[in-house]
Design a protein around this motif. Structure first.
Motif, PDB file in Angstrom:
ATOM      1  N   LEU A  74      63.127  73.556  79.863  1.00  9.32           N
ATOM      2  CA  LEU A  74      63.294  72.116  79.803  1.00  9.32           C
ATOM      3  C   LEU A  74      62.659  71.458  81.017  1.00  9.32           C
ATOM      4  O   LEU A  74      62.175  70.324  80.956  1.00  9.32           O
ATOM      5  N   VAL A  75      62.625  72.200  82.139  1.00 11.38           N
ATOM      6  CA  VAL A  75      62.224  71.627  83.417  1.00 11.38           C
ATOM      7  C   VAL A  75      61.557  72.711  84.252  1.00 11.38           C
ATOM      8  O   VAL A  75      61.618  73.909  83.911  1.00 11.38           O
ATOM      9  N   PRO A  80      61.576  65.447  88.523  1.00  6.81           N
ATOM     10  CA  PRO A  80      62.759  64.675  88.923  1.00  6.81           C
ATOM     11  C   PRO A  80      63.905  64.860  87.926  1.00  6.81           C
ATOM     12  O   PRO A  80      63.678  64.872  86.706  1.00  6.81           O
ATOM     13  N   LEU A  81      65.112  64.977  88.446  1.00  7.14           N
ATOM     14  CA  LEU A  81      66.271  65.129  87.568  1.00  7.14           C
ATOM     15  C   LEU A  81      66.468  63.895  86.692  1.00  7.14           C
ATOM     16  O   LEU A  81      67.022  63.982  85.597  1.00  7.14           O
ATOM     17  N   GLU A  82      66.008  62.743  87.165  1.00  4.16           N
ATOM     18  CA  GLU A  82      66.106  61.527  86.357  1.00  4.16           C
ATOM     19  C   GLU A  82      65.323  61.663  85.059  1.00  4.16           C
ATOM     20  O   GLU A  82      65.735  61.177  84.005  1.00  4.16           O
ATOM     21  N   ARG A  83      64.165  62.341  85.134  1.00  2.26           N
ATOM     22  CA  ARG A  83      63.370  62.561  83.926  1.00  2.26           C
ATOM     23  C   ARG A  83      64.087  63.503  82.974  1.00  2.26           C
ATOM     24  O   ARG A  83      64.077  63.315  81.756  1.00  2.26           O
ATOM     25  N   ASN A 109      67.953  72.690  90.784  1.00  2.00           N
ATOM     26  CA  ASN A 109      69.359  72.970  91.062  1.00  2.00           C
ATOM     27  C   ASN A 109      70.144  73.163  89.755  1.00  2.00           C
ATOM     28  O   ASN A 109      70.246  72.244  88.945  1.00  2.00           O
ATOM     29  N   GLU A 110      70.684  74.371  89.569  1.00  2.00           N
ATOM     30  CA  GLU A 110      71.389  74.682  88.331  1.00  2.00           C
ATOM     31  C   GLU A 110      72.635  73.825  88.165  1.00  2.00           C
ATOM     32  O   GLU A 110      72.947  73.359  87.063  1.00  2.00           O
ATOM     33  N   ASP A 111      73.376  73.616  89.249  1.00  2.00           N
ATOM     34  CA  ASP A 111      74.589  72.798  89.155  1.00  2.00           C
ATOM     35  C   ASP A 111      74.250  71.371  88.723  1.00  2.00           C
ATOM     36  O   ASP A 111      74.984  70.759  87.938  1.00  2.00           O
ATOM     37  N   ALA A 112      73.131  70.852  89.232  1.00  2.00           N
ATOM     38  CA  ALA A 112      72.717  69.502  88.852  1.00  2.00           C
ATOM     39  C   ALA A 112      72.346  69.447  87.367  1.00  2.00           C
ATOM     40  O   ALA A 112      72.664  68.472  86.666  1.00  2.00           O
ATOM     41  N   LEU A 113      71.684  70.493  86.877  1.00  2.00           N
ATOM     42  CA  LEU A 113      71.343  70.545  85.453  1.00  2.00           C
ATOM     43  C   LEU A 113      72.599  70.601  84.590  1.00  2.00           C
ATOM     44  O   LEU A 113      72.714  69.891  83.586  1.00  2.00           O
ATOM     45  N   ARG A 114      73.532  71.445  84.996  1.00  2.00           N
ATOM     46  CA  ARG A 114      74.769  71.573  84.223  1.00  2.00           C
ATOM     47  C   ARG A 114      75.551  70.254  84.217  1.00  2.00           C
ATOM     48  O   ARG A 114      76.217  69.921  83.233  1.00  2.00           O
ATOM     49  N   LYS A 115      75.468  69.522  85.298  1.00  4.31           N
ATOM     50  CA  LYS A 115      76.127  68.219  85.352  1.00  4.31           C
ATOM     51  C   LYS A 115      75.518  67.274  84.316  1.00  4.31           C
ATOM     52  O   LYS A 115      76.241  66.532  83.632  1.00  4.31           O
ATOM     53  N   ILE A 116      74.182  67.301  84.188  1.00  7.82           N
ATOM     54  CA  ILE A 116      73.514  66.484  83.170  1.00  7.82           C
ATOM     55  C   ILE A 116      73.931  66.940  81.771  1.00  7.82           C
ATOM     56  O   ILE A 116      74.222  66.116  80.889  1.00  7.82           O
TER      57      ILE A 116
END
Length: 253
Positions: A74-75, A80-83, A109-116
Motif C-alpha cells: 500500500l505504501v 506521506p501518511l496523509e496520502r 511506521n507500522e503503528d501509524a499504519l495500524r492507527k489509520i
C-alpha cells in the motif's frame, strides 16, 4: 544531426509512453465461478495491490463493489501518511477493506499504519481468516508473508474447514505452491512482481500478470497499480481487478 534528433525524439516519446502506462487506471473485469458446498450470494470483489506512491482518486471506483482487498505494498518509504489515509478513505467509502502486508509496507511506521487502519475499519489479515457476509463457509484468508513466522500458514487456516469456499490472498505469488493439502483454496490472489514492470516482448524480470485456471483453482497475479524505483511501465500496464464471484451451486438449488 538529424539522426541524433530522431533518436532523441524516439527516446522522449518512449519515456512519455512508459510514464503514461505507469499512471494508467486499467480495470480488469472477470466473472469467476467457485465451488461451494453451500451456495452463497454472488458478490463483487475489488483487488488492488502495489499502490506504492500512487494516489487513489475518489472516482476510481464508479461501479458496485462488496469488498475490497489490498494485496500489500500500500505504501513505501517516503510516502506521506496523509496520502495513505486519503487512499484508504477513498477505498473505504465504497466497501469494507481487507489488507495483507507487503515487503514495502513496514518501511513506514507500522503503528501509524495500524492507527489509520483502525480509524477506517480496515481488517488486517495477518495470518488469519474471516467469514464473509455472515457465511461461515465462505472464507477470506490472508498471510503476512514477510513476517516469516513459522506457523503463519497454519494460523491463517486454523479456522478453515474442508468444505469452505476459500479466497486466499498474499502479497507474493511465490506462496501459491504452499496452498495444497490442508491449506487448499479456490481463488488465490497476489501482486508483488509488477508483471516485470518493464518488458520487452515476452521478456521481463517476472511473468506478466495473469488469471489462470490451474489444478481446479483460479490464480490471479496482478501487474499492480503502482510502481517503485522507476515510475515507468512497458508491456505490463498498471491495473486493478473487479472480480464477480459466483457459486457453482446457485442459491435455491
Amino acid at each position: 544531426m538529424n539522426y541524433l534528433m530522431r533518436i532523441g525524439f524516439i527516446a522522449i516519446t518512449m519515456l512519455l509512453y512508459m510514464t503514461r502506462n505507469a499512471f494508467s487506471e486499467n480495470l480488469i473485469k472477470k466473472t469467476i465461478k467457485l465451488p461451494s458446498a453451500k451456495a452463497f450470494k454472488p458478490f463483487n470483489l475489488l483487488f488492488i495491490a502495489d499502490i506504492h506512491r500512487r494516489n487513489i482518486k475518489a472516482d476510481l471506483i464508479n461501479f458496485p463493489v462488496d469488498i475490497i482487498v489490498i494485496g500489500g505494498d500500500l505504501v513505501e518509504k517516503g510516502v506521506p501518511l496523509e496520502r495513505v489515509a486519503e487512499n484508504i478513505e477513498n477505498l473505504r467509502s465504497h466497501a469494507p477493506v481487507y489488507f495483507v502486508w507487503g515487503n514495502n509496507d513496514r518501511e513506514v511506521n507500522e503503528d501509524a499504519l495500524r492507527k489509520i487502519f483502525n480509524q477506517y475499519g480496515v481488517i488486517v489479515l495477518d495470518d488469519k481468516s474471516v467469514s464473509l457476509f455472515g457465511n461461515p463457509q465462505l472464507k477470506l484468508v490472508g498471510i503476512d508473508h514477510f513476517a516469516y513466522k513459522p506457523d503463519g500458514l497454519k494460523n491463517a487456516f486454523s479456522e478453515v474447514n474442508e468444505q469452505d469456499t476459500v479466497v486466499f490472498v498474499t502479497h507474493t505469488p511465490f506462496d501459491f505452491w504452499k496452498i495444497k493439502g490442508p491449506y487448499a483454496a479456490d481463488l488465490l490472489l497476489a501482486g508483488h512482481t509488477h508483471g516485470g514492470q518493464i518488458r520487452f516482448g515476452p521478456f521481463g524480470m517476472f511473468k506478466k500478470g495473469s488469471i489462470k485456471y490451474k489444478n481446479g483453482r483460479v490464480e490471479l497475479i496482478t501487474n499492480g497499480f503502482g510502481t517503485t524505483t522507476l515510475h515507468l511501465r512497458l508491456g505490463a500496464p498498471a491495473e486493478y481487478h473487479l472480480l464477480t464471484i459466483v457459486p457453482e451451486t446457485e442459491i435455491g438449488e
